[in-house]
Design an enzyme around this catalytic site. Structure first.
Site, PDB file in Angstrom:
ATOM      1  N   SER A 157      48.012  35.646  36.853  1.00 21.07           N
ATOM      2  CA  SER A 157      46.911  35.855  37.787  1.00 21.07           C
ATOM      3  C   SER A 157      47.100  34.962  39.003  1.00 21.07           C
ATOM      4  O   SER A 157      47.705  33.895  38.917  1.00 21.07           O
ATOM      5  CB  SER A 157      45.579  35.538  37.096  1.00 21.07           C
ATOM      6  OG  SER A 157      44.489  35.824  37.948  1.00 21.07           O
ATOM      7  N   ASP A 158      46.571  35.415  40.125  1.00 25.25           N
ATOM      8  CA  ASP A 158      46.603  34.599  41.331  1.00 25.25           C
ATOM      9  C   ASP A 158      45.382  34.948  42.176  1.00 25.25           C
ATOM     10  O   ASP A 158      44.915  36.091  42.161  1.00 25.25           O
ATOM     11  CB  ASP A 158      47.885  34.836  42.132  1.00 25.25           C
ATOM     12  CG  ASP A 158      48.109  33.732  43.146  1.00 25.25           C
ATOM     13  OD1 ASP A 158      48.429  32.606  42.726  1.00 25.25           O
ATOM     14  OD2 ASP A 158      47.940  33.976  44.353  1.00 25.25           O
TER      15      ASP A 158
END
EC number: 3.6.1.9
Length: 189
Positions: free
Chosen positions: A70-71
């Site tokens: 995730s970012d």
């Protein structure tokens, strides 16, 4: 949905949010160059990084269950705002956000050796007009130093938010609805 996954993130916020879904997981961190490529849009950047983190977990040997990467990036005037480099960068960043609407883009990706799937969640966030004293006090709290865009909606920075349209959890760092939905799609293919 009973499955176990890996979380390729050292973020305590993502760990806490993933726990809310009741999914069994093990957490580890990955090193990834988060530099924006030339001509890469903020959306392309955040999705590429989520996919990279998930796929890096696979290459590290986490192959017996899906790896979640995730970012999150804060965007204003189509420019990505990362974590503040120092106090001056923080002050400049929050002055840009002050009294305006910005976007928070969070991408999630699931990867195995065979495939990768990802999605991007966009949330609109509006800030009140911030005084220099509020910015100084917030910096001194220590909270903004490791946050994309220099603030945490789930902490002291939440008091700057006047309106949100979209996923609160995506702004924190892991969109719960979309994460569960993408994992279900990933497992059904």
């Amino acid at each position: 949905m009973q499955t176990a996954i890996y979380l390729a993130s050292a973020s305590p916020r993502r760990k806490e949010l993933l726990t809310q879904l009741g999914i069994e997981f093990s957490q580890f961190s990955v090193d990834a160059d988060e530099s924006q490529l030339s001509n890469e849009s903020p959306r392309e950047l955040v999705e590429r990084l989520a996919r990279l983190k998930a796929q890096t977990g696979v290459t590290m040997g986490y192959t017996d269950r899906p790896v979640l990467g995730s970012d999150t990036v804060v965007v204003i005037d189509n420019q990505s705002l990362g974590k503040p480099l120092d106090k001056a960068d923080f002050m400049a960043t929050l002055k840009r956000l002050s009294g305006r609407e910005h976007q928070v883009l969070t991408a999630i990706a699931f990867a195995t050796p065979e495939r990768v799937m990802s999605c991007v969640v966009t949330t609109q966030v509006s800030f009140k007009t911030l005084s220099d004293q509020e910015l100084e006090d917030y910096w001194q709290s220590g909270e903004p130093q490791d946050k994309a865009g220099g603030y945490g909606i789930q902490g002291l920075g939440g008091r700057f938010v006047t309106h949100i349209s979209g996923s609160y959890f995506a702004v924190v760092g892991l969109p719960l609805y979309e994460c569960e939905k993408l994992l279900s799609e990933f497992l059904s293919r």
